[in-house]
Design a protein around this motif. Structure first.
Motif, PDB file in Angstrom:
ATOM      1  N   TYR A 203       0.838  -1.197   0.000  1.00 53.24           N
ATOM      2  CA  TYR A 203       0.000   0.000   0.000  1.00 53.24           C
ATOM      3  C   TYR A 203       0.877   1.253   0.000  1.00 53.24           C
ATOM      4  CZ  TYR A 203      -3.338   3.403   2.041  1.00 53.24           C
ATOM      5  OH  TYR A 203      -4.112   4.500   2.315  1.00 53.24           O
ATOM      6  N   GLY A 204       1.890   1.276   0.851  1.00 53.34           N
ATOM      7  CA  GLY A 204       2.804   2.408   0.906  1.00 53.34           C
ATOM      8  C   GLY A 204       3.574   2.592  -0.391  1.00 53.34           C
ATOM      9  N   ILE A 205       4.005   1.494  -0.986  1.00 53.68           N
ATOM     10  CA  ILE A 205       4.733   1.558  -2.260  1.00 53.68           C
ATOM     11  C   ILE A 205       3.857   2.157  -3.354  1.00 53.68           C
ATOM     12  CG2 ILE A 205       5.723   0.132  -4.111  1.00 53.68           C
ATOM     13  CD1 ILE A 205       6.759  -1.740  -1.859  1.00 53.68           C
ATOM     14  N   ALA A 206       2.580   1.770  -3.359  1.00 49.31           N
ATOM     15  CA  ALA A 206       1.639   2.325  -4.340  1.00 49.31           C
ATOM     16  C   ALA A 206       1.502   3.834  -4.147  1.00 49.31           C
ATOM     17  CB  ALA A 206       0.279   1.644  -4.223  1.00 49.31           C
ATOM     18  N   LYS A 207       1.345   4.267  -2.906  1.00 43.85           N
ATOM     19  CA  LYS A 207       1.232   5.699  -2.621  1.00 43.85           C
ATOM     20  C   LYS A 207       2.490   6.452  -3.063  1.00 43.85           C
ATOM     21  CE  LYS A 207      -2.653   6.389  -0.177  1.00 43.85           C
ATOM     22  NZ  LYS A 207      -3.721   7.287  -0.685  1.00 43.85           N
ATOM     23  N   ALA A 208       3.648   5.840  -2.811  1.00 37.96           N
ATOM     24  CA  ALA A 208       4.927   6.509  -3.093  1.00 37.96           C
ATOM     25  C   ALA A 208       5.185   6.681  -4.589  1.00 37.96           C
ATOM     26  CB  ALA A 208       6.074   5.746  -2.443  1.00 37.96           C
ATOM     27  N   LYS A 209       4.376   6.045  -5.436  1.00 41.81           N
ATOM     28  CA  LYS A 209       4.539   6.262  -6.880  1.00 41.81           C
ATOM     29  C   LYS A 209       4.249   7.706  -7.269  1.00 41.81           C
ATOM     30  CE  LYS A 209       3.916   3.169 -10.031  1.00 41.81           C
ATOM     31  NZ  LYS A 209       3.306   2.239 -10.995  1.00 41.81           N
ATOM     32  N   ILE A 210       3.668   8.462  -6.363  1.00 34.38           N
ATOM     33  CA  ILE A 210       3.452   9.884  -6.616  1.00 34.38           C
ATOM     34  C   ILE A 210       4.782  10.619  -6.820  1.00 34.38           C
ATOM     35  CG2 ILE A 210       3.489  10.655  -4.194  1.00 34.38           C
ATOM     36  CD1 ILE A 210       1.080  12.442  -4.886  1.00 34.38           C
ATOM     37  N   VAL A 222       6.026  16.743   2.380  1.00 34.16           N
ATOM     38  CA  VAL A 222       6.038  15.485   3.124  1.00 34.16           C
ATOM     39  C   VAL A 222       5.770  15.736   4.610  1.00 34.16           C
ATOM     40  CG1 VAL A 222       7.441  13.473   3.721  1.00 34.16           C
ATOM     41  CG2 VAL A 222       7.679  14.516   1.467  1.00 34.16           C
ATOM     42  N   ASN A 223       5.021  14.829   5.217  1.00 35.03           N
ATOM     43  CA  ASN A 223       4.684  14.916   6.633  1.00 35.03           C
ATOM     44  C   ASN A 223       5.880  14.467   7.493  1.00 35.03           C
ATOM     45  OD1 ASN A 223       3.580  14.779   9.189  1.00 35.03           O
ATOM     46  ND2 ASN A 223       1.783  13.601   8.585  1.00 35.03           N
ATOM     47  N   ALA A 224       6.519  15.418   8.144  1.00 34.67           N
ATOM     48  CA  ALA A 224       7.696  15.105   8.966  1.00 34.67           C
ATOM     49  C   ALA A 224       7.338  14.301  10.209  1.00 34.67           C
ATOM     50  CB  ALA A 224       8.403  16.392   9.371  1.00 34.67           C
ATOM     51  N   ASP A 225       6.047  14.273  10.577  1.00 37.05           N
ATOM     52  CA  ASP A 225       5.613  13.547  11.772  1.00 37.05           C
ATOM     53  C   ASP A 225       5.266  12.092  11.487  1.00 37.05           C
ATOM     54  OD1 ASP A 225       5.844  15.962  13.129  1.00 37.05           O
ATOM     55  OD2 ASP A 225       3.752  16.500  12.760  1.00 37.05           O
ATOM     56  N   SER A 227       6.741   8.714  10.183  1.00 38.77           N
ATOM     57  CA  SER A 227       8.030   8.083   9.885  1.00 38.77           C
ATOM     58  C   SER A 227       7.981   7.246   8.608  1.00 38.77           C
ATOM     59  CB  SER A 227       8.481   7.220  11.063  1.00 38.77           C
ATOM     60  OG  SER A 227       7.518   6.218  11.354  1.00 38.77           O
ATOM     61  N   GLU A 228       6.843   6.602   8.345  1.00 39.49           N
ATOM     62  CA  GLU A 228       6.743   5.784   7.131  1.00 39.49           C
ATOM     63  C   GLU A 228       6.748   6.647   5.878  1.00 39.49           C
ATOM     64  OE1 GLU A 228       4.285   1.908   7.312  1.00 39.49           O
ATOM     65  OE2 GLU A 228       3.336   3.250   8.749  1.00 39.49           O
ATOM     66  N   VAL A 229       6.042   7.757   5.923  1.00 35.69           N
ATOM     67  CA  VAL A 229       6.038   8.668   4.779  1.00 35.69           C
ATOM     68  C   VAL A 229       7.440   9.225   4.555  1.00 35.69           C
ATOM     69  CG1 VAL A 229       5.143  10.852   3.886  1.00 35.69           C
ATOM     70  CG2 VAL A 229       3.595   9.252   5.019  1.00 35.69           C
ATOM     71  N   MET A 231      10.230   7.811   5.274  1.00 30.56           N
ATOM     72  CA  MET A 231      11.063   6.745   4.736  1.00 30.56           C
ATOM     73  C   MET A 231      10.791   6.552   3.240  1.00 30.56           C
ATOM     74  SD  MET A 231      11.303   2.760   5.933  1.00 30.56           S
ATOM     75  CE  MET A 231       9.641   2.428   5.342  1.00 30.56           C
ATOM     76  N   LEU A 232       9.521   6.577   2.867  1.00 28.69           N
ATOM     77  CA  LEU A 232       9.157   6.400   1.457  1.00 28.69           C
ATOM     78  C   LEU A 232       9.645   7.566   0.599  1.00 28.69           C
ATOM     79  CD1 LEU A 232       5.554   5.006   2.009  1.00 28.69           C
ATOM     80  CD2 LEU A 232       7.426   3.770   0.887  1.00 28.69           C
ATOM     81  N   ALA A 233       9.825   8.726   1.214  1.00 28.63           N
ATOM     82  CA  ALA A 233      10.291   9.911   0.486  1.00 28.63           C
ATOM     83  C   ALA A 233      11.796  10.124   0.610  1.00 28.63           C
ATOM     84  CB  ALA A 233       9.555  11.145   1.003  1.00 28.63           C
ATOM     85  N   GLN A 234      12.488   9.172   1.219  1.00 31.08           N
ATOM     86  CA  GLN A 234      13.894   9.368   1.595  1.00 31.08           C
ATOM     87  C   GLN A 234      14.817   9.623   0.407  1.00 31.08           C
ATOM     88  OE1 GLN A 234      15.382   6.136   3.948  1.00 31.08           O
ATOM     89  NE2 GLN A 234      17.118   7.286   4.729  1.00 31.08           N
ATOM     90  N   ASN A 235      14.663   8.846  -0.643  1.00 35.11           N
ATOM     91  CA  ASN A 235      15.629   8.908  -1.747  1.00 35.11           C
ATOM     92  C   ASN A 235      15.056   9.500  -3.026  1.00 35.11           C
ATOM     93  OD1 ASN A 235      17.740   7.601  -0.240  1.00 35.11           O
ATOM     94  ND2 ASN A 235      16.614   5.668  -0.509  1.00 35.11           N
ATOM     95  N   ILE A 236      14.000  10.279  -2.892  1.00 32.51           N
ATOM     96  CA  ILE A 236      13.375  10.801  -4.101  1.00 32.51           C
ATOM     97  C   ILE A 236      14.163  11.965  -4.683  1.00 32.51           C
ATOM     98  CG2 ILE A 236      11.061  10.116  -3.378  1.00 32.51           C
ATOM     99  CD1 ILE A 236      10.568  12.970  -2.569  1.00 32.51           C
TER     100      ILE A 236
END
Length: 451
Positions: A203-210, A222-225, A227-229, A231-236
């Motif tokens: 589910y998170g991977i699908a969202k991160a396709k944005i 990105v929501n700094a509060d 942690s999963e978001v 992480m998904l935005a870490q290397n963009i």
């Protein structure tokens, strides 16, 4: 439009109609594609298929026969709600055919820059806030996507003078390859739609396709509060702005001494904001980041935040009857959304909940149910919700057949000062076609009660 020859001459299968399939079919046909449309509903009762047929589009209705793939297709455009376990989708993947959703088409043809907003909760409110904040700016905003207006239909008419503010779901994002917003907003990530995606990770991977096609000239919010978001935005790739309701952030939006700031500019005092609920502060911070990036003025942002009271079906105030306030939160199709809605009120709450049974229990909702005065339950999940309400020791629990009955029952058991809140914690599809239809039924029942 740009890339108007991109689809010309291609053979494209559109699977599933509804609003997105109809719009995609019409647009692709207009752009010179050889379009074949397939829908489950029989042709005789399928007005959308009949409309396409009259335009000269080939339609195959009444089922999803695999024989469709006896011919060759260049592309499949599927309705976002159709799962990838569908035999036709599996066959397309097996044959190496790209499977996309209509927001991919919108992204390819849109001359307007796009602001795309995703997240488990708050998408519609944030999308609407950004749109409103951009009104009167140098570029005319258009609103589209999962919020109700089909993105490719809006993109067809958009120009470089516009900015396309688009709500996008995980279902839509899974079907993207070239989707490229100028500003990508990722609000939060909670358990939702796991029956579709399988796991929270997927589910998170699908969202991160944005973020998948951002360049160094693009932005992400990105929501700094969360942690999963993070992480998904870490290397963009792309310039990153953060928002936080908890901590100071150097580049983005934050709260300090009961004021909202953007990049150290004081924007507004929290007490001046009319949108109810502490949860909406995250949505407001995200909206400010995106709107500022797209050219909104502080003056306009303040005007919106001191007048905007909410979106229909999202903790929407309906009316007051004999000092009982009625709120419509039909968009609460999962437990988290209901938790958030309940937390927005200090008054005693009578909660109306229930809907489609997706197989889950409601133990996660028990702490929230402890905060409500009573529950009126309906739909497939009524007995499961009753079980959770008993554990929570809710003062009174009633089970009824319909939302309309729930309204009158809640009123009968209410007292002056109570809030009567429809926040179902479930999808609507056991009794309604959409959450909007469920919300409208609630609103009508309330006004009928008032009469």
């Amino acid at each position: 439009m740009k890339n108007i020859d991109y689809f010309n001459g291609k053979v494209i299968l559109v699977i599933g109609l509804a609003k997105s399939g109809l719009a995609a079919g019409k647009l692709l046909h207009k752009l010179g594609a050889k379009v074949v449309v397939n829908d489950q509903k029989p042709l005789a009762e399928n007005l959308q298929a009949l409309e396409l047929q009259q335009l000269g589009v080939e339609v195959i209705c009444g089922g999803h026969p695999l024989s469709i793939f006896e011919r060759d297709f260049d592309l499949v455009v599927k309705n976002p709600g159709i799962p990838y376990s569908n035999p036709l989708i599996q066959k397309a993947v097996e044959k190496g055919i790209s499977v996309v959703t209509e927001i991919e088409v919108a992204s390819i043809i849109s001359e307007a820059d796009m602001i795309a907003i995703t997240g488990s909760n708050g998408k519609t409110t944030t999308t609407t806030l950004i749109y409103e904040m951009l009104e009167g700016s140098n570029r005319v905003p258009l609103i589209a996507g999962n919020i109700g207006t089909v993105a490719c239909e809006v993109a067809e008419k958009a120009s470089v003078e516009n900015v396309l503010v688009t709500e996008v779901s995980s279902f839509q994002l899974m079907g993207t390859q070239q989707f490229h917003p100028k500003i990508a907003v990722f609000l939060n990530l909670f358990d939702a739609h796991l029956d579709y995606h399988g796991t929270r990770q997927d589910y998170g991977i699908a969202k991160a396709k944005i973020f998948a096609n951002l360049t160094e000239e693009d932005f992400c919010v990105v929501n700094a509060d969360d942690s999963e978001v993070m992480m998904l935005a870490q290397n963009i790739v792309g310039q990153k702005l953060l928002f936080s309701v908890k901590n100071y952030v150097e580049n983005g939006a934050y709260i300090e001494d009961r004021f909202i700031y953007f990049q150290n500019e004081k924007i507004i005092a929290i007490e001046e904001i009319v949108l109810p609920g502490a949860h909406n502060l995250e949505n407001i911070l995200a909206a400010i980041c995106a709107a500022k990036l797209a050219g909104a003025t502080t003056k306009r942002i303040v005007e919106v935040l001191t007048t905007f009271a909410g979106v229909k079906h999202r903790t929407q105030f309906v009316t007051t009857i004999n000092n009982r306030k009625f709120y419509n939160d039909s968009k609460a199709t999962n437990m988290l959304a209901t938790k958030v809605a309940v937390s927005a009120f200090d008054e005693p709450i009578i909660l109306l909940a229930g809907g489609l049974d997706r197989g889950n229990e409601f133990d996660e909702l028990i702490p929230t149910l402890k905060k409500v005065k009573g529950v009126v339950l309906y739909g497939e999940t009524a007995s499961k919700l009753e079980k959770a309400a008993k554990v929570a020791e809710v003062s009174f629990i009633k089970i009824v057949n319909t939302v309309t009955e729930a309204v009158s029952t809640a009123y009968e058991h209410s007292e002056c000062g109570d809030v009567i809140l429809l926040s179902p914690a479930c999808a609507s599809w056991d009794q309604f076609k959409t959450f909007e239809e469920r919300g409208e039924t609630f609103i009508k029942a309330v006004y009928d009660l008032e009469k």
